[in-house]
Every structure is written in C-alpha cells, then in structure tokens.
Design an enzyme around this catalytic site. Structure first.
Site, short mmCIF file in Angstrom:
data_model
loop_
_atom_site.label_atom_id
_atom_site.label_comp_id
_atom_site.label_asym_id
_atom_site.label_seq_id
_atom_site.Cartn_x
_atom_site.Cartn_y
_atom_site.Cartn_z
N LYS A 92 -5.94 -2.91 3.42
CA LYS A 92 -5.07 -3.00 4.61
C LYS A 92 -3.79 -2.21 4.45
O LYS A 92 -3.30 -1.61 5.40
CB LYS A 92 -4.73 -4.45 4.94
CG LYS A 92 -4.02 -5.12 3.81
CD LYS A 92 -3.92 -6.59 3.94
CE LYS A 92 -3.51 -7.18 2.62
NZ LYS A 92 -4.54 -7.19 1.61
N VAL B 276 -8.74 -7.15 7.18
CA VAL B 276 -7.93 -8.16 7.90
C VAL B 276 -8.67 -9.49 7.88
O VAL B 276 -9.81 -9.59 8.34
CB VAL B 276 -7.66 -7.74 9.35
CG1 VAL B 276 -6.87 -8.81 10.08
CG2 VAL B 276 -6.91 -6.41 9.41
N LYS C 159 -1.53 -6.33 8.56
CA LYS C 159 -2.71 -6.79 9.32
C LYS C 159 -2.41 -6.77 10.82
O LYS C 159 -3.27 -6.41 11.63
CB LYS C 159 -3.09 -8.20 8.85
CG LYS C 159 -3.62 -8.22 7.42
CD LYS C 159 -3.67 -9.62 6.85
CE LYS C 159 -4.22 -9.65 5.44
NZ LYS C 159 -4.03 -10.95 4.78
N GLU D 57 0.56 -14.73 -5.76
CA GLU D 57 0.55 -13.86 -6.92
C GLU D 57 1.84 -14.05 -7.73
O GLU D 57 2.80 -14.65 -7.23
CB GLU D 57 0.44 -12.41 -6.47
CG GLU D 57 -0.92 -12.15 -5.82
CD GLU D 57 -1.07 -10.73 -5.33
OE1 GLU D 57 -0.50 -9.83 -5.96
OE2 GLU D 57 -1.76 -10.55 -4.32
N ARG E 149 -10.51 1.84 -13.64
CA ARG E 149 -9.46 2.59 -14.36
C ARG E 149 -9.68 2.51 -15.86
O ARG E 149 -9.43 3.45 -16.58
CB ARG E 149 -8.09 1.99 -14.02
CG ARG E 149 -7.65 2.32 -12.61
CD ARG E 149 -6.21 1.87 -12.37
NE ARG E 149 -5.86 2.10 -10.97
CZ ARG E 149 -6.00 1.21 -10.00
NH1 ARG E 149 -6.49 0.02 -10.26
NH2 ARG E 149 -5.67 1.51 -8.75
#
Ligand code: HSE
Length: 439
Positions: A106, A133, A206, A191, A48
C-alpha cells in the site's frame, strides 16, 4: 486435465504473507490448477538474506537473492516484500518484461501508484492489489469491478487493525491510550515502532488508494488529511460511551458539492471520530477492519473481516493470482482503472462534519448565551447541549462543564468556533474536541 503450459510464478518476499502464499500455492496446487486451467509453478522466492529464519512451509530450495533473474523468467510476479525500494524497481522490471504483477504494497501504491499504473497500461500488463487495503477483505475488486457502473458517494472505513484494537480496548476496559498500546505491542498487533499505525500514516495510504478507485481521480497522499489516535483520552472514551457513541479511527473519502466555499470535489481524511454505537462501524471490534460504502444505486454496503495477518492477506494475494493466471490462459482485457474524473481534492476545511466540544465555563448568568453566540457568529448551529455543574469547594463560584454537539457545518467553520471559544473570557478551558460521523 489442464492443457495450457504451466505458468511461472515468482514470489518477492518470504515474510509473514510471502510464507503463507508459498504454502498455499504448494498445498493447493492441483485445486488451483483446476480453477485456472494451468499449473501454477512457484519457480523462486526472492529474499534479501538466504540465512534469515523462515516460517515453516517456505521451500528452501526456491530461495534466491537474484530477484532480477527470477523476475525476467516469470509469467506472474507477486511482490510481498514491502517498502518502496527495491519493490518499485522490481515491479517496474516485471511489468516492462510483460509480466502481470500482484502486490500487497500500500505504501508503494499510495506514493508511486501513477508511475506503476501508467507503466502497466503502456505495456498491456496488469497490476493487481487486493491485498494492499484491509487484508483479506474484498474491497478493491468490488470498487474496480462490481461498482464500476455505479456512482460511489462516500467510503467510510476502519482500515487499520492496530488502532482499532487499541481504541476497542480503551472502550471496553477503560484503559489509557498508553496502556492499550502496550497491550497491542505485547500481543503482536503493534510493531516495535508503532508510528505508522497510531499516527494514521497506514490508514491514510489506504484511504488514498480507495478514494482513487471510488472517484476515478488521482489522490496524492499528501492531500489526505491525517490525524492519529495518540491524543484520544480515557475521559473522551468514557464520555463517548455515556452518550451512546464509540471513538473509531475513520478513513473517510466523499464527494463534496460545489457551494459558496468553492468548487465540487473529493474530501479524503483520516481522524478519530465519534460514531454511534449502533452504526455498523461501531460494532467492529478488536483488530478487525470494515469498509462502509455508499453508492447511488447500490445504497449502503458493508465489507467486514480480517484486515491483516499473513494467511488472511495471502488469501487476497491468491485471489489476484487466480485472476491473473486465468487472463494468461483465456486472454481478455483485464482490469483498467481510470482517473478520468480528475476531481479536485479538497482541503479539510471544505469537509462537512459535526463537532462535539467539551468546555469548562464559569457558572454565571448569561454565560450560556455568550457561548451560544460564538457558534452563531460562525454560522454553526448547535444540536445538543448538556451541562453539569461542579461546586468549587467552599467558593461561591462554581464551574459548569458544557458538552456541545453541533449540526453539520464545514470543518473550517467548526474549527473557527473552537478558536473563538478558546479566546473567549467566559471559557475556562476546552477539554475535548472531536468530530462526529455516521449520519
Ligand atoms: N498495520 C496494519 C494494521 C496492517 O494494523 O491494520 C497492515 O496494513
């Protein structure tokens, strides 16, 4: 010596996985060429922002913001940028221009998989997704290929490393959920916004992908039952340990036979559950993942390893790349998944499971019988009852803690029991309700 023309590889994304894919492609170039029978030329890396900080090993001269031109000139496109858009548009462009695509995405597969697979089939291209997965663990290929002649009855997996790390810390150190999450964040497992992991959105995606492959049935993400781990308490963890169990976030996809409750189908669910400590999944520690598969002819199979991480996930991407490249060189039909079975996706009510219910009751004659009647009234058989009595100071009345383990019943019956217990005058409080899996 290789004779086939060099294959042009486009990489979309240069994050933790993309950087490792670029590095491994460059470092192992001659070995990969020997395996494939053609050079694999990384011709560009779409990003990006050209000025973002990059990991070492990402060749700056290959970076471009013009993903479309890169895609149109490629033989094989690797998408490791994540997110729904523009990843979806780029993958459709790649497939429509005849390229095979490898993705680790996923979230995209779980929400737009049908569109992508239909497009691939229409144009005769291949979509590979081993990395989507459980990171490095080979589980997609075993389901698509190795078990393609068998009948899978059940998949039970730990498919989210962040939550397994948190639950494992709670189990081994006695930490609360909040403290274990803080540690996971500090160590980089969780995160900044941990919602996708701790509320089990990631694991549900998943589960949908695995169930789709295992049961040859389209599994819409919104039909996957999902409960995260935020309500798992240190007390529940300690009680589990005392009883020889451990609490894991399990992704379960299984066949359910037709019965008096309705038609046969598939149940797909993700929730915390007690599992015996000596079950193979009970021994999965830290941020590792594992998937336990039960198939009619093969029996029980266990797949274990790193479920995340840049270089580990890159291993799965490169495995797919070698397959895709070999198909270019040698031809062949490639892999074709099918949703021909079209089984019904059943609601959580139809799942068969066991509950462990912990409740506080007044310790008086006849109370145990009253509690037992609630279970009997809903057709639920009790397997174990443990009682401990606590004196309430100097008062005559004491309180008993009952830990009731059930036999297998439908989730609908078991949750009705919990509702009826909550409304029963003999019950002071319900302190824990958790499913028990692994039998
Ligand atoms: N966040 C995931 C996990 C890895 O903790 O396992 C990517 O799916």
């Amino acid at each position: 010596m290789t004779e086939y023309r060099p294959l042009r590889i486009a990489l979309l994304g240069a994050g933790s996985v993309g950087a490792q894919v670029a590095r491994l492609l460059t470092e192992n170039k001659s070995e990969l060429a020997a395996r494939v029978g053609a050079e694999l030329d990384l011709v560009g890396i779409a990003v990006r922002d050209l000025n973002s900080k990059r990991a070492e090993g990402v060749p700056a001269e290959l970076l471009t913001t013009d993903a479309e031109t890169l895609i149109l000139g490629a033989d094989i496109v690797i998408e490791v940028m994540g997110g729904i858009e523009p990843a979806r548009t780029y993958i459709l462009q790649a497939l429509n221009s005849g390229s095979d695509v490898i993705t680790a995405n996923k979230a995209l597969l779980a929400t737009h998989g049908t569109e992508l697979f239909d497009t691939a089939e229409q144009v005769g291209a291949q979509l590979y997704f081993e990395a989507a997965v459980a990171g490095a663990i080979p589980i997609i290929r075993p389901l698509r290929e190795s078990l393609a002649g068998d009948k899978v009855n059940r998949i039970m997996g730990i498919v989210n490393g962040t939550t397994n790390f948190i639950l494992d810390r709670m189990d081994t150190t006695g930490a609360t959920f909040a403290d274990a999450l803080a540690e996971a964040t500090e160590l980089g497992y969780a995160e900044a916004d941990p919602t996708a992991d701790i509320e089990a959105f990631d694991a549900a995606q998943k589960a949908a992908i695995l169930a789709n492959l295992a049961f040859h049935t389209e599994v819409p993400l919104d039909q996957v039952y999902r409960e995260g781990i935020t309500k798992v308490s240190a007390e529940q963890m300690a009680a589990a340990k005392r009883d020889g169990y451990v609490i894991k976030l399990l992704a379960i996809a299984e066949r359910v036979d037709a019965d008096e409750n309705g038609e046969a189908g598939v149940s797909v669910r993700v929730h915390p559950a007690l599992i015996e400590r000596d079950h193979p999944l009970g021994a999965v520690h830290g941020a590792f993942n594992a998937v336990f598969v039960e198939a009619e002819a093969a029996g029980s199979l266990m797949f274990y390893g790193a479920g995340a991480g840049g270089v580990q996930t890159a291993s799965a991407v490169l495995g797919d790349l070698v397959s895709a490249a070999k198909r270019h060189v040698a031809g062949g039909p490639g892999l074709a998944d099918s949703v021909h079975a079209n089984l019904a996706i059943l609601p959580i009510d139809r799942a068969y499971t066991r509950y462990q219910i912990t409740l506080e009751v007044t310790d008086q004659p006849g109370i145990l019988a009253k509690i037992a009647n609630v279970f009997a009234d809903h057709g639920v058989s009790i397997e174990t009852v443990e009682q401990s009595v606590r004196q309430n100071g100097g008062k005559r009345r004491s309180t008993a803690t009952l830990e009731v383990g059930t036999h297998v019943a439908t989730d609908a019956s078991l949750s009705s029991v919990v509702k009826a217990l909550a409304a029963n005058a003999a019950v002071e409080s319900i302190t824990s309700v958790i499913r028990v899996e692994g039998i």
